[in-house]
Enzyme design. Structure first.
Site, short mmCIF file in Angstrom:
data_model
loop_
_atom_site.label_atom_id
_atom_site.label_comp_id
_atom_site.label_asym_id
_atom_site.label_seq_id
_atom_site.Cartn_x
_atom_site.Cartn_y
_atom_site.Cartn_z
N HIS A 1 -40.40 59.39 83.96
CA HIS A 1 -40.83 58.23 83.17
C HIS A 1 -41.58 57.34 84.13
O HIS A 1 -41.00 56.89 85.12
CB HIS A 1 -39.61 57.43 82.68
N ASP B 1 -43.98 55.34 80.37
CA ASP B 1 -42.78 54.76 79.79
C ASP B 1 -43.07 53.31 79.43
O ASP B 1 -43.57 52.55 80.25
CB ASP B 1 -41.64 54.84 80.81
N HIS B 2 -42.78 52.95 78.25
CA HIS B 2 -43.01 51.60 77.73
C HIS B 2 -44.47 51.18 77.95
O HIS B 2 -45.24 51.86 78.61
CB HIS B 2 -42.08 50.57 78.38
N CYS C 1 -36.97 58.02 86.45
CA CYS C 1 -37.50 56.85 85.72
C CYS C 1 -37.81 55.75 86.74
O CYS C 1 -36.89 55.10 87.27
CB CYS C 1 -36.50 56.37 84.67
N HIS D 1 -30.90 60.45 82.95
CA HIS D 1 -31.69 59.22 83.06
C HIS D 1 -30.88 58.19 83.83
O HIS D 1 -29.68 58.04 83.60
CB HIS D 1 -31.99 58.69 81.65
N TYR E 1 -42.56 50.55 72.85
CA TYR E 1 -43.17 51.81 72.40
C TYR E 1 -44.33 51.62 71.42
O TYR E 1 -44.56 52.44 70.55
CB TYR E 1 -42.10 52.73 71.83
C1 DNO Z 1 -35.71 53.43 77.18
C2 DNO Z 1 -35.44 54.83 77.50
C3 DNO Z 1 -33.98 55.16 77.44
C4 DNO Z 1 -33.77 56.65 77.60
C5 DNO Z 1 -32.34 57.08 77.58
C6 DNO Z 1 -32.22 58.51 78.00
O1 DNO Z 1 -36.78 53.11 76.81
O2 DNO Z 1 -36.00 55.20 78.69
O3 DNO Z 1 -33.45 54.74 76.23
O4 DNO Z 1 -34.40 57.31 76.56
O5 DNO Z 1 -31.56 56.29 78.37
O6 DNO Z 1 -30.99 59.01 77.64
#
Ligand code: DNO
Length: 392
Positions: free
Chosen positions: A300, A347-348, A273, A235, A364
């Site tokens: 993500h 993501d989020h 991401c 990530h 989340y």
């Molecule tokens: C945040 C996430 C990160 C991710 C880690 C992966 O929302 O995208 O915390 O899970 O960095 O190791």
């Protein structure tokens, strides 16, 4: 036409969003971790299977492990790092034996993702996560009191941070500290004292040294992952620039290409991401996705809006500075040449509608992510059905 797999991050039974709820989102895959296992310790097959069965009982599939956290000793290559690497390898083997094929992790020193507000008000009243340099400086200089903190900010930020610090109440300062050190739901909380101590370990580790430590780690674990059919997905740094005096090594395309070339093993890949990479104005996301190609093992999808000072907030999934259409198209092009589907998760998401009054995990909550997933799913179908590239 092959689709990306739609997944959802779930923090386990303490997550206010239940697996039953997840089923209603349309996601088929679950992204989760054994958050109760202390960082660095082995994930046993018993524990993995217990979680896997819990997910399977709802007719869902555990698609991605996010994350097996990398112990600080491995990042700093000090103390018991060799023993921790061996434990990591055991966890990789155990995950593989339980039939899960993708492991996400990060190599961010000390803190995982960092924000300065978890309740930034959007124009429509929903709440978003936000990163602001002045607040980070307030935390760093006046709360954490890191020795060299003042050298990390320009004059204008320093002056504004001083004024802002004086205007903040004790409660506001405490809230800021808790936000910056928020970490991962269900995992041990860091304190300012322990954070300072962890930061000190990086006084003698610059970006080149950290990169070396990561390459060493990858050279050890990639062959194990390859042998057991596991795809590793690093990530990116979030945010993708140095903060709190720490080195950053997974922030740009050249950072990623360095790692992929240096450890040229198909198991060594990336969690693409868009929100993290997208917060660095020099990153052009569609170009990056194309260049990383089939070494993208997981995605993500999220958006950000930046200002000229380098602050950013998390925008709606299809809004903001990232061209999500172009990113989705690149990911789908990569997908067409692969057997197995690349999972993505929304993501989020904003805290909105009924979630406003609830206790949620910042970023989340259910409804904001549901909106994101629905939009991204529609975007995917639209591209697959209308673009001539996919109509062969
Ligand atoms: C945040 C996430 C990160 C991710 C880690 C992966 O929302 O995208 O915390 O899970 O960095 O190791």
């Amino acid at each position: 036409m092959k689709e990306l797999e739609q997944t959802w991050r779930w923090f386990g039974s303490s997550d206010p969003v239940s697996l039953q709820d997840v089923k209603q989102t349309g996601a088929t895959g679950i992204v989760t971790a054994l958050h109760h296992i202390p960082h660095g310790e082995v994930w046993t097959t018993d524990e993995i299977l217990k979680r896997k069965n819990e997910i399977a009982q709802q007719g869902l599939n555990w698609s991605v492990v996010e994350s097996i956290t990398v112990h600080e000793n491995i990042k700093t290559r000090s103390g018991n790092y060799k023993a921790y690497i061996e434990k990591y390898k055991t966890s990789i083997r155990n995950v593989a034996q339980c039939g899960i094929k993708i492991i996400t992790y990060n190599f961010m020193p000390v803190n995982d993702w960092t924000r300065t507000s978890l309740t930034h008000k959007m124009h429509d009243g929903s709440l978003a996560l936000y990163f602001n340099w002045i607040d980070l400086a307030v935390f760093d200089i006046y709360i954490l009191k890191r020795k060299a903190a003042a050298t990390s900010y320009n004059k204008s930020i320093l002056t504004q941070a001083e004024t802002r610090f004086q205007s903040y109440t004790a409660e506001q300062l405490e809230a800021l500290a808790n936000t910056v050190m928020f970490g991962i739901p269900g995992e041990e909380k860091i304190t300012t004292a322990s954070m300072l101590k962890k930061l000190e370990a990086y006084d003698t580790i610059d970006a080149a040294a950290l990169q070396d430590n990561l390459c060493y780690f990858l050279s050890e674990i990639s062959p194990v992952a390859e042998e057991f059919g596991i795809k590793l997905a690093i990530h990116p740094d979030d945010p993708p620039f140095p903060i709190l005096g720490l080195p950053r090594i997974v922030s740009t395309l050249s950072d990623v290409q360095y790692l992929l070339n240096k450890i040229d093993n198909p198991a060594n890949g990336v969690c693409f991401c868009t929100g993290s990479f997208g917060a660095n104005p020099s990153n052009d996301l569609p170009t990056m996705a194309k260049a990383i190609g089939n070494r993208i093992h997981f995605a993500h999808l999220r958006n950000v809006k930046k200002d000229t000072e380098g602050n950013f907030f998390e925008a709606d999934h299809l809004d903001g500075d990232n061209d999500m259409y172009a990113v989705m198209k690149e990911l789908l092009l990569i997908q067409q040449s692969k057997e197995e589907s690349i999972p993505f998760r929304p993501d989020h998401g904003h805290q909105m509608l009924d979630d406003m009054g609830k206790v949620t995990n910042p970023g989340y909550s259910a409804i904001g992510r549901l909106r994101g997933l629905a939009e991204l799913r529609g975007l995917q179908m639209g591209i697959l059905r209308s673009d001539y590239l996919f109509k062969k």
